[in-house]
Design an enzyme around this catalytic site. Structure first.
Site, PDB file in Angstrom:
ATOM      1  N   GLY A  86       0.629  -0.551   0.145  1.00  0.00           N
ATOM      2  CA  GLY A  86      -0.458  -0.420   0.042  1.00  0.00           C
ATOM      3  C   GLY A  86       0.772   1.382   0.018  1.00  0.00           C
ATOM      4  O   GLY A  86       1.986   1.095   0.640  1.00  0.00           O
ATOM      5  N   ASP A 121       9.012   6.788   7.830  1.00  0.00           N
ATOM      6  CA  ASP A 121       8.374   7.964   8.134  1.00  0.00           C
ATOM      7  C   ASP A 121       7.279   8.268   7.080  1.00  0.00           C
ATOM      8  O   ASP A 121       6.928   9.587   6.943  1.00  0.00           O
ATOM      9  CB  ASP A 121       9.782   8.655   8.078  1.00  0.00           C
ATOM     10  CG  ASP A 121      10.616   8.659   7.243  1.00  0.00           C
ATOM     11  OD1 ASP A 121      10.053   8.705   5.536  1.00  0.00           O
ATOM     12  OD2 ASP A 121      12.273   9.309   7.061  1.00  0.00           O
ATOM     13  N   ASP A 249       4.108  -4.497  -8.518  1.00  0.00           N
ATOM     14  CA  ASP A 249       3.828  -2.799  -7.365  1.00  0.00           C
ATOM     15  C   ASP A 249       3.419  -1.773  -8.214  1.00  0.00           C
ATOM     16  O   ASP A 249       3.542  -0.925  -8.036  1.00  0.00           O
ATOM     17  CB  ASP A 249       3.830  -3.063  -5.716  1.00  0.00           C
ATOM     18  CG  ASP A 249       5.012  -2.725  -5.945  1.00  0.00           C
ATOM     19  OD1 ASP A 249       5.976  -3.952  -5.676  1.00  0.00           O
ATOM     20  OD2 ASP A 249       5.271  -2.090  -4.799  1.00  0.00           O
ATOM     21  N   ASP A 259       6.304   5.188 -10.878  1.00  0.00           N
ATOM     22  CA  ASP A 259       7.335   5.022  -9.896  1.00  0.00           C
ATOM     23  C   ASP A 259       8.640   5.087 -10.102  1.00  0.00           C
ATOM     24  O   ASP A 259       9.803   4.152 -10.691  1.00  0.00           O
ATOM     25  CB  ASP A 259       7.115   3.948  -9.127  1.00  0.00           C
ATOM     26  CG  ASP A 259       6.494   3.601  -8.138  1.00  0.00           C
ATOM     27  OD1 ASP A 259       6.064   4.747  -7.487  1.00  0.00           O
ATOM     28  OD2 ASP A 259       5.094   3.219  -8.480  1.00  0.00           O
TER      29      ASP A 259
END
Length: 485
Positions: A86, A121, A249, A259
């Site tokens: 996710g 983070d 993904d 990405d």
């Protein structure tokens, strides 16, 4: 300002989790994509207000109508399936229709933790943010299907990676963020209802010519997505792009490049070229990208087995020929592309073995991929360049000229085709790194702006183009890229 549709939200909360972007201390606009903003029909007055843009595209202020969510998906990472993934550092703000009435996702990346962050983070350093902006703009101009960046905003905060880095948020625009991993997410959980809803949504959004009321529509979807992947990877191979992390993904169902983590550009031609620091075994090497695309399509097909037929074995038999056909279809498209790079408009006029021969020569002589094709085009009407290539390429060069003559392709016609197939400039790795370093350390964006101007016209020789055409002194032998997470 922006009229959000938020159609993905209607699929239900199994598909995402609501999550608000982090507020940052001192947002400042670094890059703004005017051309893309115009395509998205953004208000001109709004686009001129840099302080407002920084607030909205850092996540400090939410645009009216936006409902930020983090998307759920799973995926194979370097061949190993991870069911719990996710968006760990991204927030989908919503969808808008561009000037061509095509629906686009608007997503903030590096905007803080989400329920999927695990121990991360959720932040992004300025270097990877600017890399994605530069590389996606370069890919778009090169004619490669790609997501794009609308904005890069510095946060005024520190991100801790291998050292302290200034933070940033990048705004990504994509046809959608539906991935092979999205389908795997529901298939792995045996959630056929959600898998069906996702499939129908995907068809309506990306492949509307497929009739979901006919038998075999799932097979048609697999074929269509596979065709898009072939188109994408062929274009990657044409310009020498190495994605670096082709996990499922990161495989967009729309067929866009998405990405830009440890991506790089091929310099010296070698199909085994790997720059990604995390790709230890060369799984995502330049020449292995077609095989991985087929592998990813096999995983996509596997995820849809429950919808193809109640009998899983029968479903596998139905889908197997489609996956096997992928290799042949890719091979034909790939060699057709290479034929164009050699000035030949039809694969029927040139043997694949002859095309492979020039690639073997380039590999053996360690020739630069981009430069060699540019020089070939120039040599057709430049005697000095022709003599140099005769010496470098031997009898292959004369055989190529003979091939053009026998195919009745005059030199001017061949050169024109080669000019639109072979960029004169690419985002070479050493220039990308130098510019990222300058942006990160000094905050001076002038070199990046000049670089972007050149990259947006990659088939033309502009006044500053020659500044970015030089080859790396070390041939990129010690070059490594990092994912930036």
């Amino acid at each position: 300002m922006l009229q959000f549709n938020n159609t993905y939200h209607k699929l239900g909360d199994k598909f995402y989790q609501t999550a608000m972007p982090n507020k940052v201390s001192n947002p400042a606009l670094l890059f703004w994509n005017d051309m893309l903003a115009n395509d998205l029909r953004l208000d001109t007055a709004f686009c001129r207000d840099k302080s407002k843009l920084a607030l909205y595209f850092s996540g400090n202020k939410i645009i009216s109508g936006s409902v930020p969510v983090a998307l759920a998906y799973s995926g194979h990472q370097f061949g190993q399936f991870n069911p719990y993934m996710g968006d760990g550092r991204a927030h989908l703000l919503g969808e808008v229709c561009d000037k061509d009435n095509i629906q686009r996702d608007i997503q903030l990346k590096g905007s803080g933790q989400t329920p999927y962050s695990r121990r991360g983070d959720g932040l992004c350093a300025i270097g990877p943010a600017i890399r994605e902006y530069i590389m996606s703009e370069a890919m778009y101009a090169l004619g490669v299907p790609t997501s794009r960046c609308l904005a890069v905003v510095s946060t005024g905060e520190t991100v801790y990676r291998e050292s302290e880095k200034p933070g940033a948020v990048v705004t990504r625009i994509a046809a959608s963020h539906i991935r092979v991993g999205t389908f795997q997410h529901f298939s792995a959980r045996g959630d056929v209802e959600s898998l069906t809803a996702l499939t129908e949504y995907t068809i309506n959004r990306h492949y509307p010519t497929i009739d979901i009321n006919t038998d075999g529509y799932i097979l048609e979807l697999i074929k269509s997505v596979g065709a898009k992947q072939i188109e994408l990877i062929v274009q990657w191979m044409r310009v020498g792009f190495i994605h670096g992390v082709m996990n499922t993904d990161n495989c967009a169902i729309s067929g866009e490049t998405i990405d830009f983590g440890p991506c790089a550009m091929l310099g010296v031609y070698h199909p085994g070229t790997v720059y990604s620091s995390i790709d230890k075994n060369g799984r995502y090497a330049f020449g292995n990208q077609p095989n991985i695309a087929q592998w990813n399509m096999a995983r996509f097909a596997e995820s849809l087995i429950p919808l193809i037929d109640e009998d899983a074995e029968k479903a596998v038999e139905l889908v197997k020929p489609i996956i096997l056909q992928f290799a042949e279809d890719f091979n034909n498209a790939y060699y057709g592309m290479l034929a164009s790079k050699l000035g030949v408009h039809s694969l029927a006029l040139i043997d694949k073995s002859f095309i492979k021969e020039i690639l073997d020569i380039m590999q053996n002589q360690e020739l630069d991929y981009t430069l060699t094709f540019v020089q070939l085009a120039q040599s057709l009407n430049d005697n000095e360049q022709a003599e140099q290539l005769k010496a470098a390429l031997g009898k292959w060069y004369n055989n190529w000229l003979t091939l053009l003559q026998e195919a009745n392709i005059d030199h001017n016609t061949a050169e024109e085709l080669m000019k639109v197939s072979n960029p004169v400039v690419i985002p070479r790795n050493h220039h990308v790194e130098a510019i990222l370093q300058e942006c990160e350390t000094s905050g001076d964006l002038s070199s990046a702006d000049r670089f972007l101007k050149v990259l947006r016209s990659p088939y033309q020789q502009l006044p500053h183009t020659n500044e970015f055409q030089d080859l790396p002194k070390d041939g990129d032998v010690n070059y490594h890229t990092f994912c930036g997470t």
